[in-house]
Design an enzyme around this catalytic site. Structure first.
Site, PDB file in Angstrom:
ATOM      1  N   HIS A   1       0.889  -1.345   0.168  1.00 50.95           N
ATOM      2  CA  HIS A   1      -0.119   0.100  -0.095  1.00 50.95           C
ATOM      3  C   HIS A   1       1.442   0.984  -0.330  1.00 50.95           C
ATOM      4  O   HIS A   1       0.795   2.418  -0.723  1.00 50.95           O
ATOM      5  CB  HIS A   1      -0.731  -0.317   1.208  1.00 50.95           C
ATOM      6  CG  HIS A   1      -2.301  -1.240   1.069  1.00 50.95           C
ATOM      7  ND1 HIS A   1      -1.962  -2.283   1.993  1.00 50.95           N
ATOM      8  CD2 HIS A   1      -2.785  -1.668   0.903  1.00 50.95           C
ATOM      9  CE1 HIS A   1      -3.309  -2.457   1.906  1.00 50.95           C
ATOM     10  NE2 HIS A   1      -3.507  -2.470   0.998  1.00 50.95           N
TER      11      HIS A   1
ATOM     12  N   LYS B   1     -15.632  -8.689   4.701  1.00 55.48           N
ATOM     13  CA  LYS B   1     -14.841  -9.224   4.837  1.00 55.48           C
ATOM     14  C   LYS B   1     -14.961  -8.577   6.823  1.00 55.48           C
ATOM     15  O   LYS B   1     -15.451  -8.081   7.223  1.00 55.48           O
ATOM     16  CB  LYS B   1     -13.584  -8.553   4.608  1.00 55.48           C
ATOM     17  CG  LYS B   1     -13.095  -8.532   3.138  1.00 55.48           C
ATOM     18  CD  LYS B   1     -11.931  -7.792   2.758  1.00 55.48           C
ATOM     19  CE  LYS B   1     -11.601  -7.978   1.259  1.00 55.48           C
ATOM     20  NZ  LYS B   1     -10.593  -7.047   0.819  1.00 55.48           N
TER      21      LYS B   1
ATOM     22  N   ARG C   1      -2.144  -6.965  -8.367  1.00 57.73           N
ATOM     23  CA  ARG C   1      -0.953  -7.585  -8.759  1.00 57.73           C
ATOM     24  C   ARG C   1      -0.943  -8.555  -8.924  1.00 57.73           C
ATOM     25  O   ARG C   1       0.285  -8.561 -10.345  1.00 57.73           O
ATOM     26  CB  ARG C   1      -1.139  -7.895  -7.231  1.00 57.73           C
ATOM     27  CG  ARG C   1      -0.756  -6.695  -5.982  1.00 57.73           C
ATOM     28  CD  ARG C   1      -1.267  -7.431  -4.507  1.00 57.73           C
ATOM     29  NE  ARG C   1      -2.729  -7.628  -4.845  1.00 57.73           N
ATOM     30  CZ  ARG C   1      -3.268  -7.938  -4.334  1.00 57.73           C
ATOM     31  NH1 ARG C   1      -3.025  -8.043  -2.247  1.00 57.73           N
ATOM     32  NH2 ARG C   1      -4.523  -8.845  -3.938  1.00 57.73           N
TER      33      ARG C   1
ATOM     34  N   SER D   1      -2.992  -7.550   2.718  1.00 53.56           N
ATOM     35  CA  SER D   1      -3.529  -7.855   3.812  1.00 53.56           C
ATOM     36  C   SER D   1      -3.875  -9.569   4.294  1.00 53.56           C
ATOM     37  O   SER D   1      -4.115  -9.414   5.506  1.00 53.56           O
ATOM     38  CB  SER D   1      -4.552  -6.398   4.098  1.00 53.56           C
ATOM     39  OG  SER D   1      -3.867  -5.632   3.401  1.00 53.56           O
TER      40      SER D   1
HETATM   41  O1  PNS Z   1      -8.867  -3.192  -0.214  1.00 57.29           O
HETATM   42  P1  PNS Z   1      -9.983  -3.721  -0.590  1.00 57.29           P
HETATM   43  O2  PNS Z   1     -11.446  -4.132   0.114  1.00 57.29           O
HETATM   44  O3  PNS Z   1     -10.486  -4.577  -1.746  1.00 57.29           O
HETATM   45  O4  PNS Z   1     -11.184  -2.521  -0.865  1.00 57.29           O
HETATM   46  C1  PNS Z   1     -12.517  -2.544  -1.411  1.00 57.29           C
HETATM   47  C2  PNS Z   1     -13.000  -1.373  -1.268  1.00 57.29           C
HETATM   48  C3  PNS Z   1     -13.383  -0.253  -0.415  1.00 57.29           C
HETATM   49  C4  PNS Z   1     -12.541   0.061  -2.722  1.00 57.29           C
HETATM   50  C5  PNS Z   1     -14.956  -1.170  -2.121  1.00 57.29           C
HETATM   51  O5  PNS Z   1     -15.600  -2.072  -1.570  1.00 57.29           O
HETATM   52  C6  PNS Z   1     -15.297   0.386  -1.894  1.00 57.29           C
HETATM   53  O6  PNS Z   1     -15.148   0.932  -2.793  1.00 57.29           O
HETATM   54  N1  PNS Z   1     -15.990   0.152  -1.547  1.00 57.29           N
HETATM   55  C7  PNS Z   1     -16.832   1.510  -0.952  1.00 57.29           C
HETATM   56  C8  PNS Z   1     -18.768   0.962  -1.522  1.00 57.29           C
HETATM   57  C9  PNS Z   1     -18.605   0.893  -2.916  1.00 57.29           C
HETATM   58  O7  PNS Z   1     -18.282   2.545  -3.756  1.00 57.29           O
HETATM   59  N2  PNS Z   1     -18.957  -0.630  -4.014  1.00 57.29           N
HETATM   60  C10 PNS Z   1     -19.640   0.138  -4.935  1.00 57.29           C
HETATM   61  C11 PNS Z   1     -18.132  -0.526  -5.319  1.00 57.29           C
HETATM   62  S1  PNS Z   1     -18.283  -0.684  -7.437  1.00 57.29           S
END
Ligand code: PNS
Length: 159
Positions: free
Chosen positions: A17, A41, A90, A128
């Site tokens: 990150h 999660k 990745r 993570s």
């Molecule tokens: O590190 P992660 O868990 O892969 O991050 C995922 C994240 C937080 C970027 C994604 O779940 C997100 O954008 N959540 C906010 C809610 C949202 O906008 N959902 C629609 C995504 S298309």
């Protein structure tokens, strides 16, 4: 003024990150690390703890902000006048999930572009969830996370 949002769970923030934050700072005038919880999660750190630990790796960087948000990422991005969303890619395994999210976000807010950045080669295997698992089982994660994150993991898992 180009603002990029780097969203994620950062639970915990890893060296990967940090690498992405550094690369994002080369692309944008301002980078907002935006911490959201992925509903599917089970979090280890609180929404506030992750961003603070990530920011600690960039002392005195005025172009970096960390915030947490609830609701849609695109609404948060709109409220901050951000034009870029940065995500790390990745391996091929990341691609389908990332493409789905990027296209959904484009559908919701066409003016925001998602850009995918590759981390440094030696960090591509990092995640993570693996760091959490290794730390939970007593493995050494000191090369994979910053010293404050390693200490926080130790304290969290001891408690
Ligand atoms: O590190 P992660 O868990 O892969 O991050 C995922 C994240 C937080 C970027 C994604 O779940 C997100 O954008 N959540 C906010 C809610 C949202 O906008 N959902 C629609 C995504 S298309």
């Amino acid at each position: 003024m180009r603002t990029a949002i780097y969203p994620g769970s950062f639970d915990p923030p890893t060296r990967g990150h940090e690498d992405l934050v550094r690369r994002s700072l080369n692309l944008a005038d301002e980078v907002i690390v935006a911490v959201a919880r992925n509903g599917t999660k089970q979090p280890l750190f609180s929404v506030a703890a992750g961003p603070e630990l990530l920011a600690a790796s960039f002392p005195g960087e005025p172009r970096l902000r960390v915030e947490s948000f609830e609701g849609l990422l695109v609404d948060f991005a709109r409220a901050r006048n951000a034009t870029l969303v940065v995500r790390g890619l990745r391996a091929i395994a990341d691609f389908e999930y990332e493409l789905q999210m990027a296209l959904m976000n484009r559908q919701l807010h066409p003016e925001i572009e998602t850009v995918f950045l590759m981390p440094a080669l030696d960090l591509t295997y990092l995640s993570s969830s693996l760091v959490r698992e290794v730390a939970r089982l007593g493995g050494d994660v000191s090369a994979l996370v910053s010293p404050p994150v390693a200490a926080a993991l130790k304290a969290k898992l001891a408690g």
